[in-house]
Design a protein around this motif. Structure first.
Motif, mmCIF file in Angstrom:
data_model
loop_
_atom_site.group_PDB
_atom_site.id
_atom_site.type_symbol
_atom_site.label_atom_id
_atom_site.label_comp_id
_atom_site.label_asym_id
_atom_site.label_seq_id
_atom_site.Cartn_x
_atom_site.Cartn_y
_atom_site.Cartn_z
ATOM 1 N N TRP A 1 0.805 -1.212 0.000
ATOM 2 C CA TRP A 1 0.000 0.000 0.000
ATOM 3 C C TRP A 1 0.848 1.278 0.000
ATOM 4 O O TRP A 1 0.533 2.222 -0.734
ATOM 5 C CB TRP A 1 -0.977 -0.003 1.171
ATOM 6 C CG TRP A 1 -1.894 1.182 1.221
ATOM 7 C CD1 TRP A 1 -2.126 1.997 2.283
ATOM 8 C CD2 TRP A 1 -2.718 1.700 0.157
ATOM 9 N NE1 TRP A 1 -3.019 2.982 1.966
ATOM 10 C CE2 TRP A 1 -3.403 2.819 0.660
ATOM 11 C CE3 TRP A 1 -2.926 1.329 -1.164
ATOM 12 C CZ2 TRP A 1 -4.285 3.575 -0.107
ATOM 13 C CZ3 TRP A 1 -3.802 2.078 -1.941
ATOM 14 C CH2 TRP A 1 -4.470 3.182 -1.401
ATOM 15 N N PRO A 2 1.944 1.373 0.783
ATOM 16 C CA PRO A 2 2.776 2.581 0.668
ATOM 17 C C PRO A 2 3.303 2.799 -0.743
ATOM 18 O O PRO A 2 3.295 3.927 -1.256
ATOM 19 C CB PRO A 2 3.913 2.315 1.660
ATOM 20 C CG PRO A 2 3.334 1.396 2.662
ATOM 21 C CD PRO A 2 2.403 0.502 1.887
ATOM 22 N N ALA A 3 3.755 1.726 -1.388
ATOM 23 C CA ALA A 3 4.261 1.871 -2.754
ATOM 24 C C ALA A 3 3.148 2.257 -3.722
ATOM 25 O O ALA A 3 3.337 3.098 -4.610
ATOM 26 C CB ALA A 3 4.919 0.571 -3.201
ATOM 27 N N ALA A 4 1.955 1.657 -3.548
ATOM 28 C CA ALA A 4 0.829 1.961 -4.438
ATOM 29 C C ALA A 4 0.380 3.412 -4.280
ATOM 30 O O ALA A 4 0.014 4.070 -5.260
ATOM 31 C CB ALA A 4 -0.333 1.016 -4.151
ATOM 32 N N SER A 5 0.400 3.925 -3.054
ATOM 33 C CA SER A 5 -0.012 5.317 -2.841
ATOM 34 C C SER A 5 0.930 6.287 -3.546
ATOM 35 O O SER A 5 0.489 7.305 -4.093
ATOM 36 C CB SER A 5 -0.068 5.620 -1.338
ATOM 37 O OG SER A 5 1.223 5.577 -0.759
#
Length: 463
Positions: free
Chosen positions: A164-168
């Motif tokens: 999720w951090p990378a996707a954001s």
């Protein structure tokens, strides 16, 4: 102590699948980020205006590499060894504290921008300096977003949530690119500066839900944690203030070259660091909590096995990337001339593109050795040792400064890129040797301990 099984440490974590997913997301995020830089340069050209845009990011980058990045290296391992409740409480408090401190630093950066810009880019004309000051004040607001996103990402990573951090970051980068495409003709370089801010600040709003509260009355968990964070971060901040501000030397030297040199250097460096970051995110980031857990349990055989698996993977992929980059550089002229007026080069001249491709190849040592350095340092940090890599970085960076100065006088832009390649290679060699010696020593101590206990408990021999 019997070896803890790898399955019990990694749980449901599937390394290969996670690494592939992380690499894919990070590749999209960095491709989009580079697309922003590329589109900006092709629309505005490689000249004084875009030189000012990238020079204006120097002050925020100084804050990020000295204060933000070292905290990120330390927070993930420290949060990884806490239980879920403590991690949530301490994580929320850390994020709020970092938000307040980074806001104060941002205000200070806005105030001192007129004083620092002329020092960081002495070759700029007066009009370019004023433009750079205005752009620096805009981009200084990215400090808050970068600092909070770092802390939140560390919290997610410690909980084995890497996607999720990378996707954001990918989402925000794509949004920024769309805004740039739609408005750059009217907004010009000022809009490009605001797009940089969006890519740094945007992820904060996607990641903030776990800390949208302040755990009052739980300060006991924070005091000891802050003390350990400071103990481990201090050497990193000292080394970062000296070693990770090499871009200041690069921009200072290239500001004395022909207009557009900073842009060429920046684009080449961003390509290298983008690829390195993809490898770091996909290969090294998922293994840091695992290495921290193995170190905490004293399971050094598995620790070394996990490290070597990732090192071999990184070496093979990095070598392939260097070959791919060289192929693109060789084929670049063909695509440029074949595309004609409808190519993706926009207003970018053939001379500038040729400089970029040559700089990419000469500086490919950064691509080859950057991820090796990151993996070795992460392995030290997982053991709670931040001083050894600090000393090695200081020595390598000192040598790098000398090499860059010599390269500047001997070969200008290309000389600087060659010096970067050599410095990264030396740092990788020394870090790898030091880490392998450390792990070998730990293994010998573990092997001797049972023997010493057995000898101590045995009955004395008759004379």
């Amino acid at each position: 102590m019997p070896n803890e099984s790898l399955d019990s440490i990694e749980g449901r974590h599937q390394p290969l699948r996670l690494s592939m997913a992380l690499s894919a997301i990070t590749f999209g995020q960095l491709a989009s980020s580079f697309g922003i830089q590329w589109y900006t340069v092709t629309q505005l050209g490689a000249g004084a205006e875009t030189d000012g845009l990238y020079a204006a990011l120097t002050l925020p980058q100084i804050v990020m590499v000295i204060l933000v990045d070292p905290l990120g290296f330390v927070l993930t391992p420290l949060l990884s060894i806490k239980n879920e409740r403590e991690r949530r409480i301490v994580g929320a408090q850390i994020v709020w504290l970092i938000a307040g401190c980074s806001l104060l630093i941002t205000l200070l950066a806005v105030i001192v921008a007129p004083l620092t810009v002329p020092l960081l880019a002495p070759g700029f004309s007066e009009s370019t300096v004023q433009l750079t000051v205005d752009l620096a004040r805009i981009q200084a607001t990215a400090i808050v977003g970068a600092a909070c996103t770092m802390a939140l990402s560390s919290l997610y990573h410690a909980g084995q949530n890497f996607l999720w951090p990378a996707a954001s970051m990918l989402i925000c980068s794509l949004v920024g690119w769309v805004i740039l495409i739609v408005g750059i003709r009217s907004g010009g370089v000022t809009l490009a500066a605001w797009v940089q801010v969006i890519t740094f600040v945007g992820p904060l709003f996607f990641l903030a839900s776990p800390v949208a509260w302040w755990p009052w009355g739980e300060h006991g968990c924070l005091r000891g944690f802050l003390s350990e964070v400071w103990r481990q971060s201090k050497p990193l901040m000292v080394s970062a203030s000296y070693c990770r501000t090499g871009f200041m030397v690069d921009r200072l030297l290239t500001s004395l070259l022909a207009p557009g040199s900073i842009v060429i250097l920046e684009l080449a460096s961003r390509v290298h660091f983008a690829i390195v970051r993809i490898l770091n995110q996909g290969v090294t980031t998922p293994i840091v909590p695992v290495l921290a857990s193995l170190s905490n349990h004293g399971n050094w055989p598995v620790f070394r096995a996990r490290y070597w698996d990732r090192l071999i993977w990184i070496v093979l992929v990095s070598f392939g990337m260097v070959l791919g980059l060289a192929t693109v550089a060789i084929l670049g002229p063909y695509f440029y001339h074949a595309g004609g007026e409808h190519s993706m080069m926009g207003t970018l001249r053939w001379e500038d593109l040729n400089k970029l491709t040559v700089a990419l190849v000469i500086g490919s040592g950064v691509l080859m050795f950057g991820s090796i350095n990151h993996l070795a340092m992460s392995a030290f940090y997982a053991q709670g040792d931040t001083r050894t890599p600090m000393r090695i970085q200081v020595l390598a960076h000192s040598l790098g400064i000398i090499l860059k100065a010599c390269g500047f006088f001997l070969g200008g832009l290309y000389g600087i890129m060659a010096a970067m390649s050599v410095a990264y290679g030396i740092e990788a060699a020394v870090l790898s040797v030091a880490l392998n010696r450390r792990l070998s020593l730990r293994l010998r101590v573990d092997q001797q301990a049972p023997l010493e206990l057995s000898t101590a408990g045995a009955p004395p021999r008759s004379p």
